[in-house]
Design a protein around this motif. Structure first.
Motif, PDB file in Angstrom:
ATOM      1  N   ASP A  55       0.812  -1.212   0.000  1.00 14.09           N
ATOM      2  CA  ASP A  55       0.000   0.000   0.000  1.00 14.09           C
ATOM      3  C   ASP A  55       0.843   1.259   0.000  1.00 14.09           C
ATOM      4  O   ASP A  55       0.707   2.115  -0.870  1.00 14.09           O
ATOM      5  N   ILE A  56       1.710   1.415   0.985  1.00 18.83           N
ATOM      6  CA  ILE A  56       2.555   2.607   1.079  1.00 18.83           C
ATOM      7  C   ILE A  56       3.911   2.195   1.646  1.00 18.83           C
ATOM      8  O   ILE A  56       3.986   1.388   2.576  1.00 18.83           O
ATOM      9  N   MET A  57       4.963   2.768   1.077  1.00 24.19           N
ATOM     10  CA  MET A  57       6.298   2.497   1.574  1.00 24.19           C
ATOM     11  C   MET A  57       7.044   3.829   1.668  1.00 24.19           C
ATOM     12  O   MET A  57       6.961   4.658   0.765  1.00 24.19           O
ATOM     13  N   VAL A  58       7.764   4.024   2.775  1.00 25.61           N
ATOM     14  CA  VAL A  58       8.578   5.220   2.953  1.00 25.61           C
ATOM     15  C   VAL A  58      10.036   4.796   2.845  1.00 25.61           C
ATOM     16  O   VAL A  58      10.477   3.872   3.524  1.00 25.61           O
ATOM     17  N   LEU A  59      10.772   5.481   1.966  1.00 20.98           N
ATOM     18  CA  LEU A  59      12.171   5.169   1.723  1.00 20.98           C
ATOM     19  C   LEU A  59      13.049   6.362   2.055  1.00 20.98           C
ATOM     20  O   LEU A  59      12.594   7.501   2.015  1.00 20.98           O
ATOM     21  N   LYS A  60      14.304   6.060   2.309  1.00 15.97           N
ATOM     22  CA  LYS A  60      15.325   7.104   2.426  1.00 15.97           C
ATOM     23  C   LYS A  60      16.591   6.535   1.808  1.00 15.97           C
ATOM     24  O   LYS A  60      17.115   5.526   2.285  1.00 15.97           O
ATOM     25  N   ASP A  61      17.050   7.154   0.739  1.00 15.49           N
ATOM     26  CA  ASP A  61      18.243   6.676   0.033  1.00 15.49           C
ATOM     27  C   ASP A  61      18.121   5.192  -0.341  1.00 15.49           C
ATOM     28  O   ASP A  61      19.030   4.405  -0.106  1.00 15.49           O
ATOM     29  N   HIS A  62      17.010   4.804  -0.881  1.00 12.71           N
ATOM     30  CA  HIS A  62      16.718   3.430  -1.314  1.00 12.71           C
ATOM     31  C   HIS A  62      16.647   2.428  -0.154  1.00 12.71           C
ATOM     32  O   HIS A  62      16.655   1.231  -0.365  1.00 12.71           O
ATOM     33  N   LEU A  63      16.644   2.916   1.053  1.00 12.82           N
ATOM     34  CA  LEU A  63      16.515   2.064   2.233  1.00 12.82           C
ATOM     35  C   LEU A  63      15.057   2.078   2.673  1.00 12.82           C
ATOM     36  O   LEU A  63      14.482   3.145   2.888  1.00 12.82           O
ATOM     37  N   TRP A  64      14.471   0.914   2.761  1.00 14.33           N
ATOM     38  CA  TRP A  64      13.081   0.822   3.211  1.00 14.33           C
ATOM     39  C   TRP A  64      13.037   1.152   4.693  1.00 14.33           C
ATOM     40  O   TRP A  64      13.698   0.516   5.509  1.00 14.33           O
ATOM     41  N   LEU A  65      12.241   2.124   5.059  1.00 13.31           N
ATOM     42  CA  LEU A  65      12.107   2.508   6.456  1.00 13.31           C
ATOM     43  C   LEU A  65      10.795   2.040   7.058  1.00 13.31           C
ATOM     44  O   LEU A  65      10.749   1.567   8.175  1.00 13.31           O
ATOM     45  N   LEU A  66       9.726   2.236   6.297  1.00 16.67           N
ATOM     46  CA  LEU A  66       8.389   2.004   6.834  1.00 16.67           C
ATOM     47  C   LEU A  66       7.507   1.398   5.764  1.00 16.67           C
ATOM     48  O   LEU A  66       7.410   1.926   4.661  1.00 16.67           O
ATOM     49  N   VAL A  67       6.891   0.263   6.078  1.00 17.81           N
ATOM     50  CA  VAL A  67       5.942  -0.392   5.198  1.00 17.81           C
ATOM     51  C   VAL A  67       4.573  -0.261   5.843  1.00 17.81           C
ATOM     52  O   VAL A  67       4.405  -0.577   7.023  1.00 17.81           O
TER      53      VAL A  67
END
Length: 152
Positions: A55-67
């Protein structure tokens, strides 16, 4: 008697998740928010492939932080936890822990996955928006703290 339609997964995202992501600054750099991402997970012991749409994914520098996995209102959070974990296992950086959030619009629960050696996950207590003292502020506080930790 007033009848209402079932509140859809998309409506849960719009009403609950979008404001949370806004208030916690996840829509701003250095973060990148991706929605409806196709994920494919292969089960090692079997030749089974599980496909789904994150549904939603938060990334930082291609690093998955939050699914984030949302479900229709009225469904149990238990319906979304295995799905969120399956997506989290697909994280291309298994050396990094990942945070998940599952909601049905009235309840939310955090999931943390660590994959080093043997994958292990932990669940928070469920947070409810239906209690007299609405726990949305607790969820907001956790997400805000997580956002700040990832930008420091």
């Amino acid at each position: 008697m007033i009848k209402h339609r079932e509140i859809s997964e998309n409506m849960v995202k719009l009403v609950v998740l979008c404001p949370l992501l806004t208030w916690t600054d996840f829509y701003h750099l250095p973060f990148d928010v991706v929605d409806e991402q196709s994920i494919e997970v292969t089960v090692q012991d079997q030749e089974e492939v599980v496909r789904g749409r994150l549904d939603i994914m938060v990334l930082k520098d291609h690093l998955w932080l939050l699914v984030i996995e949302s479900k229709n209102a009225g469904l149990s959070l238990l319906n979304g936890i295995p799905q969120a974990l399956a997506y989290m296992v697909a994280n291309p950086r298994p050396d990094q822990p990942i945070l998940g959030l599952v909601t049905n619009g009235s309840e939310l629960i955090f999931v943390k996955l660590v994959q080093q050696n043997t994958p292990k996950y932990a669940l928070s207590e469920p947070f409810s928006l239906l209690k007299r003292e609405n726990e949305l502020y607790n969820v907001l506080s956790i997400l805000k703290k997580f956002s700040q930790l990832m930008t420091d």
